[in-house]
Design a protein around this motif. Structure first.
Motif, PDB file in Angstrom:
ATOM      1  N   ARG A 234       0.846  -1.197   0.000  1.00  0.00           N
ATOM      2  CA  ARG A 234       0.000   0.000   0.000  1.00  0.00           C
ATOM      3  C   ARG A 234       0.880   1.244   0.000  1.00  0.00           C
ATOM      4  O   ARG A 234       2.090   1.163   0.217  1.00  0.00           O
ATOM      5  N   SER A 235       0.263   2.354  -0.231  1.00  0.00           N
ATOM      6  CA  SER A 235       1.008   3.609  -0.386  1.00  0.00           C
ATOM      7  C   SER A 235       1.215   4.296   0.963  1.00  0.00           C
ATOM      8  O   SER A 235       0.482   5.214   1.327  1.00  0.00           O
ATOM      9  N   ASP A 236       2.200   3.821   1.702  1.00  0.00           N
ATOM     10  CA  ASP A 236       2.628   4.488   2.926  1.00  0.00           C
ATOM     11  C   ASP A 236       3.618   5.575   2.506  1.00  0.00           C
ATOM     12  O   ASP A 236       4.795   5.305   2.245  1.00  0.00           O
ATOM     13  N   PHE A 237       3.143   6.813   2.438  1.00  0.00           N
ATOM     14  CA  PHE A 237       3.941   7.878   1.835  1.00  0.00           C
ATOM     15  C   PHE A 237       5.187   8.213   2.649  1.00  0.00           C
ATOM     16  O   PHE A 237       6.202   8.639   2.092  1.00  0.00           O
ATOM     17  N   ARG A 238       5.126   7.992   3.958  1.00  0.00           N
ATOM     18  CA  ARG A 238       6.311   8.257   4.771  1.00  0.00           C
ATOM     19  C   ARG A 238       7.418   7.271   4.412  1.00  0.00           C
ATOM     20  O   ARG A 238       8.571   7.662   4.197  1.00  0.00           O
ATOM     21  N   ILE A 239       7.064   5.996   4.326  1.00  0.00           N
ATOM     22  CA  ILE A 239       8.057   4.975   3.978  1.00  0.00           C
ATOM     23  C   ILE A 239       8.512   5.154   2.532  1.00  0.00           C
ATOM     24  O   ILE A 239       9.702   5.027   2.219  1.00  0.00           O
ATOM     25  N   MET A 240       7.574   5.450   1.631  1.00  0.00           N
ATOM     26  CA  MET A 240       7.950   5.681   0.232  1.00  0.00           C
ATOM     27  C   MET A 240       8.943   6.830   0.123  1.00  0.00           C
ATOM     28  O   MET A 240       9.882   6.784  -0.677  1.00  0.00           O
ATOM     29  N   GLY A 241       8.730   7.856   0.944  1.00  0.00           N
ATOM     30  CA  GLY A 241       9.663   8.980   0.940  1.00  0.00           C
ATOM     31  C   GLY A 241      11.051   8.570   1.388  1.00  0.00           C
ATOM     32  O   GLY A 241      12.060   9.016   0.829  1.00  0.00           O
ATOM     33  N   GLN A 242      11.115   7.691   2.394  1.00  0.00           N
ATOM     34  CA  GLN A 242      12.413   7.199   2.871  1.00  0.00           C
ATOM     35  C   GLN A 242      13.100   6.345   1.807  1.00  0.00           C
ATOM     36  O   GLN A 242      14.316   6.445   1.616  1.00  0.00           O
ATOM     37  N   ILE A 243      12.314   5.498   1.123  1.00  0.00           N
ATOM     38  CA  ILE A 243      12.867   4.676   0.043  1.00  0.00           C
ATOM     39  C   ILE A 243      13.426   5.560  -1.061  1.00  0.00           C
ATOM     40  O   ILE A 243      14.543   5.357  -1.553  1.00  0.00           O
ATOM     41  N   CYS A 244      12.642   6.565  -1.436  1.00  0.00           N
ATOM     42  CA  CYS A 244      13.069   7.455  -2.516  1.00  0.00           C
ATOM     43  C   CYS A 244      14.285   8.281  -2.115  1.00  0.00           C
ATOM     44  O   CYS A 244      15.165   8.557  -2.928  1.00  0.00           O
ATOM     45  N   SER A 245      14.345   8.651  -0.826  1.00  0.00           N
ATOM     46  CA  SER A 245      15.480   9.438  -0.347  1.00  0.00           C
ATOM     47  C   SER A 245      16.780   8.658  -0.487  1.00  0.00           C
ATOM     48  O   SER A 245      17.806   9.200  -0.922  1.00  0.00           O
ATOM     49  N   LEU A 246      16.737   7.377  -0.145  1.00  0.00           N
ATOM     50  CA  LEU A 246      17.936   6.549  -0.245  1.00  0.00           C
ATOM     51  C   LEU A 246      18.134   6.020  -1.663  1.00  0.00           C
ATOM     52  O   LEU A 246      19.260   5.809  -2.113  1.00  0.00           O
ATOM     53  N   GLY A 247      17.027   5.822  -2.392  1.00  0.00           N
ATOM     54  CA  GLY A 247      17.104   5.258  -3.733  1.00  0.00           C
ATOM     55  C   GLY A 247      17.417   6.262  -4.815  1.00  0.00           C
ATOM     56  O   GLY A 247      17.685   5.886  -5.959  1.00  0.00           O
ATOM     57  N   ILE A 248      17.397   7.555  -4.470  1.00  0.00           N
ATOM     58  CA  ILE A 248      17.612   8.577  -5.493  1.00  0.00           C
ATOM     59  C   ILE A 248      19.003   8.485  -6.105  1.00  0.00           C
ATOM     60  O   ILE A 248      19.197   8.742  -7.294  1.00  0.00           O
ATOM     61  N   SER A 249      19.998   8.083  -5.299  1.00  0.00           N
ATOM     62  CA  SER A 249      21.364   7.985  -5.824  1.00  0.00           C
ATOM     63  C   SER A 249      21.501   6.892  -6.881  1.00  0.00           C
ATOM     64  O   SER A 249      21.969   7.168  -8.000  1.00  0.00           O
ATOM     65  N   PRO A 250      21.127   5.615  -6.584  1.00  0.00           N
ATOM     66  CA  PRO A 250      21.209   4.607  -7.649  1.00  0.00           C
ATOM     67  C   PRO A 250      20.283   4.918  -8.818  1.00  0.00           C
ATOM     68  O   PRO A 250      20.594   4.579  -9.963  1.00  0.00           O
ATOM     69  N   PHE A 251      19.143   5.582  -8.533  1.00  0.00           N
ATOM     70  CA  PHE A 251      18.260   5.986  -9.631  1.00  0.00           C
ATOM     71  C   PHE A 251      18.965   6.974 -10.553  1.00  0.00           C
ATOM     72  O   PHE A 251      18.939   6.828 -11.779  1.00  0.00           O
ATOM     73  N   ILE A 252      19.573   7.971  -9.956  1.00  0.00           N
ATOM     74  CA  ILE A 252      20.294   8.966 -10.751  1.00  0.00           C
ATOM     75  C   ILE A 252      21.430   8.309 -11.532  1.00  0.00           C
ATOM     76  O   ILE A 252      21.679   8.624 -12.703  1.00  0.00           O
ATOM     77  N   MET A 253      22.120   7.365 -10.892  1.00  0.00           N
ATOM     78  CA  MET A 253      23.209   6.670 -11.568  1.00  0.00           C
ATOM     79  C   MET A 253      22.709   5.991 -12.839  1.00  0.00           C
ATOM     80  O   MET A 253      23.348   6.063 -13.893  1.00  0.00           O
ATOM     81  N   ARG A 254      21.566   5.319 -12.741  1.00  0.00           N
ATOM     82  CA  ARG A 254      21.033   4.609 -13.914  1.00  0.00           C
ATOM     83  C   ARG A 254      20.358   5.575 -14.880  1.00  0.00           C
ATOM     84  O   ARG A 254      20.505   5.444 -16.096  1.00  0.00           O
ATOM     85  N   ALA A 255      19.574   6.506 -14.343  1.00  0.00           N
ATOM     86  CA  ALA A 255      18.842   7.435 -15.209  1.00  0.00           C
ATOM     87  C   ALA A 255      19.785   8.320 -16.003  1.00  0.00           C
ATOM     88  O   ALA A 255      19.525   8.636 -17.171  1.00  0.00           O
ATOM     89  N   THR A 256      20.880   8.735 -15.374  1.00  0.00           N
ATOM     90  CA  THR A 256      21.818   9.571 -16.106  1.00  0.00           C
ATOM     91  C   THR A 256      22.581   8.780 -17.165  1.00  0.00           C
ATOM     92  O   THR A 256      23.114   9.376 -18.109  1.00  0.00           O
ATOM     93  N   GLU A 257      22.632   7.440 -17.021  1.00  0.00           N
ATOM     94  CA  GLU A 257      23.155   6.632 -18.118  1.00  0.00           C
ATOM     95  C   GLU A 257      22.289   6.829 -19.360  1.00  0.00           C
ATOM     96  O   GLU A 257      22.776   6.856 -20.494  1.00  0.00           O
ATOM     97  N   SER A 258      20.981   6.966 -19.114  1.00  0.00           N
ATOM     98  CA  SER A 258      20.059   7.237 -20.214  1.00  0.00           C
ATOM     99  C   SER A 258      20.344   8.600 -20.830  1.00  0.00           C
ATOM    100  O   SER A 258      20.421   8.744 -22.060  1.00  0.00           O
ATOM    101  N   LEU A 259      20.515   9.604 -19.978  1.00  0.00           N
ATOM    102  CA  LEU A 259      20.832  10.947 -20.466  1.00  0.00           C
ATOM    103  C   LEU A 259      22.137  10.946 -21.246  1.00  0.00           C
ATOM    104  O   LEU A 259      22.243  11.560 -22.320  1.00  0.00           O
ATOM    105  N   ILE A 260      23.132  10.260 -20.721  1.00  0.00           N
ATOM    106  CA  ILE A 260      24.426  10.194 -21.395  1.00  0.00           C
ATOM    107  C   ILE A 260      24.294   9.554 -22.775  1.00  0.00           C
ATOM    108  O   ILE A 260      24.871  10.025 -23.759  1.00  0.00           O
ATOM    109  N   SER A 261      23.538   8.461 -22.849  1.00  0.00           N
ATOM    110  CA  SER A 261      23.347   7.782 -24.129  1.00  0.00           C
ATOM    111  C   SER A 261      22.702   8.709 -25.145  1.00  0.00           C
ATOM    112  O   SER A 261      23.070   8.719 -26.328  1.00  0.00           O
ATOM    113  N   ILE A 262      21.732   9.486 -24.686  1.00  0.00           N
ATOM    114  CA  ILE A 262      21.054  10.427 -25.586  1.00  0.00           C
ATOM    115  C   ILE A 262      22.044  11.460 -26.119  1.00  0.00           C
ATOM    116  O   ILE A 262      22.133  11.700 -27.327  1.00  0.00           O
TER     117      ILE A 262
END
Length: 457
Positions: A234-262
């Motif tokens: 379920r959408s526990d926004f507090r926990i989702m926020g914590q996940i996103c806070s810690l997950g933003i770094s690996p997300f950026i690492m992968r997402a910017t691979e997309s930007l770099i490829s472009i």
């Protein structure tokens, strides 16, 4: 071995043996996982008559595929260390809420990604470097691949939660069975049935579905120490926020691979043409092959660091991160040196086109030079992430790709032509690795203190 024993051994077992038992299955899983794309490209590049154009067309879909996997990393690499820290603190119930909220996020991401890319895939692909000669192959592959978005999210996004329990072998099996299905179906669909690029995409979707089913089945079963239950999805926004806070770094690492490829694909298309775009497809494939054991190793060791950090066992943490950084550097240096010495050998895996092989032979040693030292960053950044240091990890990811590589890839071609795009990679890699080392030296002592641990958790 019971779930509780698997979990508790992360804080008690001899470090060398524990690292091997956790990392080896994860390394194998990552190497096999990368074969999803690598095998597709090897087979596609050898389609009689159209292999080079088809390989380039499929390579242009890389930014979208990378972005889809980035959202799975958002949840998996953000939620799993968080769950491991809470398991180390002895609160399994909260760790299961993190897993459930992560699964909910994966479903939300699936809906959004499918809607956006189905609506705009053709203009996106042209923007990413497709030409009239390659757009057909790009669309053939992407339109089918998008059907399996949910499978990709569940296969990649839930796997780290299995590793975080000390169950690396179970996580490895998930990847292995999917890759085996893909490797078996690729030649059948591409050559025997004559489906070409579409066949490769169908094989990939089916294989990801098998891996996703394995993950869900295990996490909902009795053998999992972190149970995925419907009441927690379920959408526990507090926990989702914590996940996103810690997950933003690996997300950026992968997402910017997309930007770099472009950026790189557009620049290569502008200053060189389809042949140069094809060279990047091959070199990115080689980098993926080399990064797989590094990613597997750090994913295997990372939950051990998180668990011991949560338990306040700082001496074990120090031994773990020192070993992780040393091994990451060694693997990166040796692997990239082989490619720099034998570029034609690697290029011939993906194409029979002599002109394309000749181009890759000229530019690969330049393109990969900075990767000789990048293993230092590959060890440091996951250490920060394992210790809950999302901001520092995010900065390191952003610094290399957004602050350094993208501007360099835009500016250097104005002075060096198409070669400037190839120069941008090693320059950014070396500067970024040095910066990561400096940040680590300045921050690690403060992070490894009981006062700091109590304050942030």
């Amino acid at each position: 071995m019971s779930a509780g024993v698997n979990e508790s051994r992360m804080g008690t077992e001899r470090i060398g043996r524990l690292m091997v038992s956790m990392a080896v299955p994860s390394i194998i899983a990552q190497i096999i996982n990368i074969l999803y794309n690598i095998v597709d490209r090897i087979y596609i590049g050898h389609i009689p008559g159209v292999g080079a154009a088809a390989l380039t067309g499929v390579g242009i879909t890389f930014p979208i595929i990378t972005l889809i996997s980035a959202f799975s990393a958002f949840v998996g690499m953000g939620g799993a260390p968080l769950a491991a820290i809470w398991m180390g603190k002895g609160d399994r119930k909260h760790a299961e809420k993190i897993l459930g909220s992560g699964a909910c996020l994966l479903v939300i991401f699936t809906i959004v990604l499918m809607a956006v890319f189905y609506l705009f895939q053709k203009p996106f692909l042209y923007m990413f470097g497709a030409s009239d000669a390659t757009i057909g192959y790009s669309l053939d592959y992407m339109s089918i691949y998008l059907l399996g978005t949910l499978f990709v999210e569940l296969a990649l996004g839930l796997n780290p939660f299995i590793i975080s329990q000390g169950r690396s072998r179970i996580a490895m099996i998930s990847i292995v069975i999917g890759a085996v299905v893909n490797i078996a179906l690729d030649p059948l669909f591409i050559f025997v049935f004559g489906w070409g690029v579409k066949g490769a995409a169908i094989a990939t979707v089916l294989s990801q579905a098998v891996s996703a089913a394995w993950n869900v089945n295990f996490l909902m079963g009795k053998k999992s120490s972190l149970r995925l239950s419907f009441c927690n999805i379920r959408s526990d926004f507090r926990i989702m926020g914590q996940i996103c806070s810690l997950g933003i770094s690996p997300f950026i690492m992968r997402a910017t691979e997309s930007l770099i490829s472009i950026v790189l694909n557009r620049g290569l298309q502008m200053y060189g043409g389809d042949l140069y775009v094809g060279s990047l497809t091959i070199m990115q494939s080689v980098l993926q092959l080399f990064s797989a054991p590094l990613t597997g190793f750090t994913q295997g060791v990372q939950p051990i660091i998180s668990y011991n950090y949560g338990a306040g066992k700082f001496d074990r943490v120090k031994k773990l991160y020192r070993s992780m950084i040393a091994v990451s550097f060694t693997i990166s240096f040796v692997a990239n040196m082989t490619a720099m010495c034998f570029p034609a050998l690697y290029a011939s895996l993906f194409t029979n086109d002599e002109e394309l092989i000749g181009l890759v032979s000229r530019v690969m040693p330049i393109f990969l030079f900075g990767m000789l030292f990048f293993g230092l960053q590959n060890g440091i950044q996951p250490t920060f992430l394992a210790l809950g240091q999302a901001k520092i990890s995010l900065f390191i990811a952003m610094f290399r790709k957004v602050i350094l590589l993208v501007p360099l890839a835009l500016v250097l071609p104005r002075f060096f032509g198409v070669m400037g795009i190839y120069y941008a990679e090693p320059v950014s890699d070396i500067i970024s690795a040095a910066t990561a080392c400096i940040l680590f030296a300045l921050n690690i002592k403060k992070i490894l203190s009981k006062e700091y641990l109590a304050r942030i958790h």
